[in-house]
Design an enzyme around this catalytic site. Structure first.
Site, mmCIF file in Angstrom:
data_model
loop_
_atom_site.group_PDB
_atom_site.id
_atom_site.type_symbol
_atom_site.label_atom_id
_atom_site.label_comp_id
_atom_site.label_asym_id
_atom_site.label_seq_id
_atom_site.Cartn_x
_atom_site.Cartn_y
_atom_site.Cartn_z
ATOM 1 N N ASP A 79 -4.545 -1.741 -5.178
ATOM 2 C CA ASP A 79 -5.114 -2.715 -4.258
ATOM 3 C C ASP A 79 -4.711 -4.135 -4.654
ATOM 4 O O ASP A 79 -4.776 -4.502 -5.828
ATOM 5 C CB ASP A 79 -6.638 -2.572 -4.269
ATOM 6 C CG ASP A 79 -7.308 -3.251 -3.095
ATOM 7 O OD1 ASP A 79 -6.648 -3.431 -2.053
ATOM 8 O OD2 ASP A 79 -8.508 -3.571 -3.200
ATOM 9 N N HIS A 80 -4.294 -4.922 -3.681
ATOM 10 C CA HIS A 80 -3.982 -6.342 -3.880
ATOM 11 C C HIS A 80 -2.984 -6.586 -5.012
ATOM 12 O O HIS A 80 -3.248 -7.379 -5.927
ATOM 13 C CB HIS A 80 -5.259 -7.152 -4.122
ATOM 14 C CG HIS A 80 -6.123 -7.265 -2.912
ATOM 15 N ND1 HIS A 80 -5.760 -7.999 -1.803
ATOM 16 C CD2 HIS A 80 -7.330 -6.716 -2.622
ATOM 17 C CE1 HIS A 80 -6.718 -7.908 -0.888
ATOM 18 N NE2 HIS A 80 -7.671 -7.119 -1.352
ATOM 19 N N HIS A 175 -14.027 -10.839 1.648
ATOM 20 C CA HIS A 175 -14.286 -10.091 0.422
ATOM 21 C C HIS A 175 -15.595 -10.541 -0.230
ATOM 22 O O HIS A 175 -15.989 -11.705 -0.132
ATOM 23 C CB HIS A 175 -13.148 -10.304 -0.583
ATOM 24 C CG HIS A 175 -11.841 -9.739 -0.147
ATOM 25 N ND1 HIS A 175 -10.804 -10.518 0.300
ATOM 26 C CD2 HIS A 175 -11.394 -8.461 -0.090
ATOM 27 C CE1 HIS A 175 -9.768 -9.757 0.603
ATOM 28 N NE2 HIS A 175 -10.110 -8.503 0.378
ATOM 29 N N ASN A 226 -11.845 -0.914 3.377
ATOM 30 C CA ASN A 226 -12.030 -1.115 1.943
ATOM 31 C C ASN A 226 -13.485 -1.450 1.620
ATOM 32 O O ASN A 226 -14.107 -2.259 2.297
ATOM 33 C CB ASN A 226 -11.137 -2.255 1.450
ATOM 34 C CG ASN A 226 -9.687 -1.853 1.330
ATOM 35 O OD1 ASN A 226 -9.228 -0.925 1.984
ATOM 36 N ND2 ASN A 226 -8.949 -2.560 0.496
ATOM 37 N N ALA A 228 -16.188 -2.162 -1.856
ATOM 38 C CA ALA A 228 -16.351 -2.342 -3.295
ATOM 39 C C ALA A 228 -17.752 -2.835 -3.622
ATOM 40 O O ALA A 228 -18.581 -2.093 -4.146
ATOM 41 C CB ALA A 228 -15.290 -3.310 -3.841
#
Length: 281
Positions: A79-80, A175, A226, A228
């Site tokens: 990721d990223h 995010h 996504n 988290a």
């Protein structure tokens, strides 16, 4: 069963469902994710940031070993990935998919660097995700929530010029934790879906965006979401209740955290119609 992210997302697009992509931080969170995948017979994408473990090749090897023990399709995605070093480390570590994130760069430079990653990964059977527009941070949502959103016509051109397998788009999510109420530009999303044809689309910043928004996004054409922060918070909330009991059983610490994490992830698996979509080779 290890597969590429392209296999999972192409299947999701063809069959009209979304796929959770939880970010993992430890063996316990990896096991929690794979347990949910098995219990709900759901294909799963395991997202991993390059900074999350001091020995990334070992960590990914551990995930690969666990993923090969389950019968549902599992992809492991870097990721990223921000730098060339991230890309090389991702390839060496055994990821089945890599996200090249050059979304903070001008369009032409984003295309140039993304093309190089596609050139490296495609012959190795590693799928590639990129980002166009830029998904910012929830604690700066008043600015980031309305800035650098994806332009539909540019998204189509970007896919054609780079050859990426899926594209992360900026449509109003952010995010981390939101400071303010998230507002999703669904009209923009519909235009992006139409412009991008068969290419699967990704939504970063799923945590805190809300069930109604995320369900609608999936039904409008998002294939990967996504997650988290929200999963970790759910685990933490279970621990808070756990420690309220002065006679807590120390051996149940990790299982308690896992329960909160798993329950929240399972909620999204059901919300995105991901359950019972697994296949076998």
């Amino acid at each position: 069963m290890l597969v590429t992210m392209k296999e999972i997302l192409d299947h999701a697009k063809k069959n009209g469902y979304g796929v959770t992509a939880p970010n993992v931080q430890s063996e316990d969170t990896v096991r929690a994710v794979l347990e949910v995948a098995q219990e709900y017979n759901a294909p799963m994408i395991v997202d991993v940031n390059s900074f999350i473990h001091p020995d990334l090749p070992w960590f990914v090897h551990m995930i690969r070993d666990l993923a090969n023990q389950v019968k549902v399709p599992v992809a492991i995605n870097l990721d990223h990935g921000k730098t060339y070093k991230d890309m090389v480390l991702g390839i060496q570590s055994g990821f089945t998919s890599i996200m090249v994130d050059r979304s903070s760069l001008p369009y032409e430079e984003n295309v140039k660097q993304t093309k190089e990653v596609v050139k490296m990964c495609t012959p190795l059977g590693i799928s590639v995700e990129a980002e166009l527009g830029h998904v910012g941070m929830g604690d700066n949502y008043a600015v980031d929530g309305v800035s650098n959103l994806t332009v539909p016509e540019e998204a189509a051109r970007f896919i054609e010029e780079t050859g990426v397998d899926c594209l992360a788009v900026a449509i109003g999510t952010a995010h981390g934790r939101y400071k303010g109420t998230p507002h999703i530009d669904f009209e923009r999303l519909e235009q992006i879906v139409k412009a991008c044809g068969d290419t699967p689309l990704v939504l970063h910043g799923g945590s805190g965006t809300g069930d109604e928004n995320l369900s609608k996004a999936v039904h409008c054409g998002i294939q990967k979401v996504n997650l988290a922060t929200e999963l970790i918070v759910a685990g933490k909330e279970e621990l808070v209740k756990f420690f309220e009991d002065p006679n807590f059983d120390k051996w149940k610490l990790i299982p308690t955290f896992k329960k909160g994490y798993k329950d929240r992830l399972a909620h999204y698996v059901k919300l995105f119609d991901q359950a019972d979509k697994a296949w076998t080779k």
